[in-house]
Design an enzyme around this catalytic site. Sequence first.
Site, PDB file in Angstrom:
ATOM      1  N   ARG A  37     -11.390  -6.146  -1.991  1.00 23.87           N
ATOM      2  CA  ARG A  37     -12.535  -7.071  -1.961  1.00 23.87           C
ATOM      3  C   ARG A  37     -12.109  -8.475  -2.362  1.00 23.87           C
ATOM      4  O   ARG A  37     -12.595  -9.051  -3.332  1.00 23.87           O
ATOM      5  CB  ARG A  37     -13.682  -6.571  -2.844  1.00 23.87           C
ATOM      6  CG  ARG A  37     -14.208  -5.203  -2.447  1.00 23.87           C
ATOM      7  CD  ARG A  37     -15.376  -4.776  -3.323  1.00 23.87           C
ATOM      8  NE  ARG A  37     -15.855  -3.446  -2.949  1.00 23.87           N
ATOM      9  CZ  ARG A  37     -16.858  -2.811  -3.538  1.00 23.87           C
ATOM     10  NH1 ARG A  37     -17.490  -3.389  -4.542  1.00 23.87           N
ATOM     11  NH2 ARG A  37     -17.218  -1.609  -3.155  1.00 23.87           N
TER      12      ARG A  37
ATOM     13  N   ASP B 203     -18.011  -3.040 -12.798  1.00 27.48           N
ATOM     14  CA  ASP B 203     -18.531  -3.387 -11.483  1.00 27.48           C
ATOM     15  C   ASP B 203     -17.770  -4.599 -10.948  1.00 27.48           C
ATOM     16  O   ASP B 203     -16.663  -4.893 -11.394  1.00 27.48           O
ATOM     17  CB  ASP B 203     -20.036  -3.634 -11.557  1.00 27.48           C
ATOM     18  CG  ASP B 203     -20.745  -3.112 -10.315  1.00 27.48           C
ATOM     19  OD1 ASP B 203     -20.169  -3.198  -9.224  1.00 27.48           O
ATOM     20  OD2 ASP B 203     -21.885  -2.621 -10.427  1.00 27.48           O
TER      21      ASP B 203
ATOM     22  N   ASP C 266     -22.273  -6.971 -12.889  1.00 23.69           N
ATOM     23  CA  ASP C 266     -21.153  -7.747 -12.362  1.00 23.69           C
ATOM     24  C   ASP C 266     -20.820  -8.868 -13.345  1.00 23.69           C
ATOM     25  O   ASP C 266     -21.646  -9.263 -14.169  1.00 23.69           O
ATOM     26  CB  ASP C 266     -21.514  -8.383 -11.019  1.00 23.69           C
ATOM     27  CG  ASP C 266     -21.839  -7.369  -9.944  1.00 23.69           C
ATOM     28  OD1 ASP C 266     -21.130  -6.353  -9.863  1.00 23.69           O
ATOM     29  OD2 ASP C 266     -22.805  -7.601  -9.194  1.00 23.69           O
TER      30      ASP C 266
ATOM     31  N   ASP D 143     -20.049 -10.959  -7.228  1.00 22.62           N
ATOM     32  CA  ASP D 143     -20.711 -10.440  -6.033  1.00 22.62           C
ATOM     33  C   ASP D 143     -21.793 -11.397  -5.568  1.00 22.62           C
ATOM     34  O   ASP D 143     -22.522 -11.988  -6.378  1.00 22.62           O
ATOM     35  CB  ASP D 143     -21.319  -9.064  -6.306  1.00 22.62           C
ATOM     36  CG  ASP D 143     -20.255  -7.966  -6.387  1.00 22.62           C
ATOM     37  OD1 ASP D 143     -19.048  -8.293  -6.311  1.00 22.62           O
ATOM     38  OD2 ASP D 143     -20.634  -6.794  -6.536  1.00 22.62           O
TER      39      ASP D 143
END
Length: 325
Positions: free
Chosen positions: A220, A163, A134, A167
Amino acid sequence: MRTPPRTRVHRSTLAVAAASALATVAVLAVPQPAGAAETSPIGFGAGTTGGGSASAVTVSTLSAFKSAVTGNSAKVVKVNGLISLSGQVDVGSNTTVLGVGSASGFTGGGLRLKKVSNVVVRNLNISKPVAPADGITVEASTKVWIDHNSFSADRDHDKDHYDGLLDVNHGADNVTVSWNTFKNHFKGSLVGHSDNNASQDTGHLKVTYHHNHFANVYSRIPSLRFGTGHFYNNYVEGADTACHSRMGAQLLVENNVFRSTKVAVTTNRSSDVDGYANLRGNDLGGATTEVSRAGSFTSPPYGYSAEPASSVVTSVTSGAGTGKL
């Protein structure tokens, strides 16, 4: 990481009506000056100081950076220039990482904050984090402030080539994400990595997002499981599905602007258990909402000033991203 969500609609008419009513509630708050750069975080990450007043060390190579951010002593590490990564670099507790100018940072990978506390990341360009890395992973960590960074990738590859940009997972807590740009990506910001991690995540994953710009990010924005999210004064454009509350998460979506977005808020996709959401003061710009369950999270446990949606685009486009501190 999961692919963009599959639609599973089972919302009730009454719940949708209640959510629509909440969206019209006026917010009486003092506007924040356009482009303002806080000296400390607002929101769930309040009290995060990073390296504080420790003497700064400036680095320009990967090896020097890795050495500088290791350990838990107080430290301020300035990154000068763009450093190529493969994978992620672990950052220790009590650390401030600060980009020099408007073009410094990392490409190809990112940073991992794993089982640490009190970390500040500001003014970095973080681009094209090739999977499984990430851009930034906040894992099992607490007290984190991610501010005035520019995250980006491209949508020229398969959705799983890169990715997440940012996160937050494995019971991480007390995070503020403010004044960042997130551009040209499929999977923006996932909070809670799995439907099967309730034992670790329940009661944690408290994250505030404010004054961020999400442009051409598919979904997201954020996707939140189990936790508690406050999403206010953000500007979202070009999304398929923006805010996604699932697995019992509580999400307050307040005074944001959505443009060229299909679904601004959903609580009933992809997981077996719906989430909760409350909306107020947003400019949906024609986006739909799918709110099956109105939540109980309406009063964040901290002081903040939410500016009206009418001034958000000006504030965010002039103040978010690198080079604005």
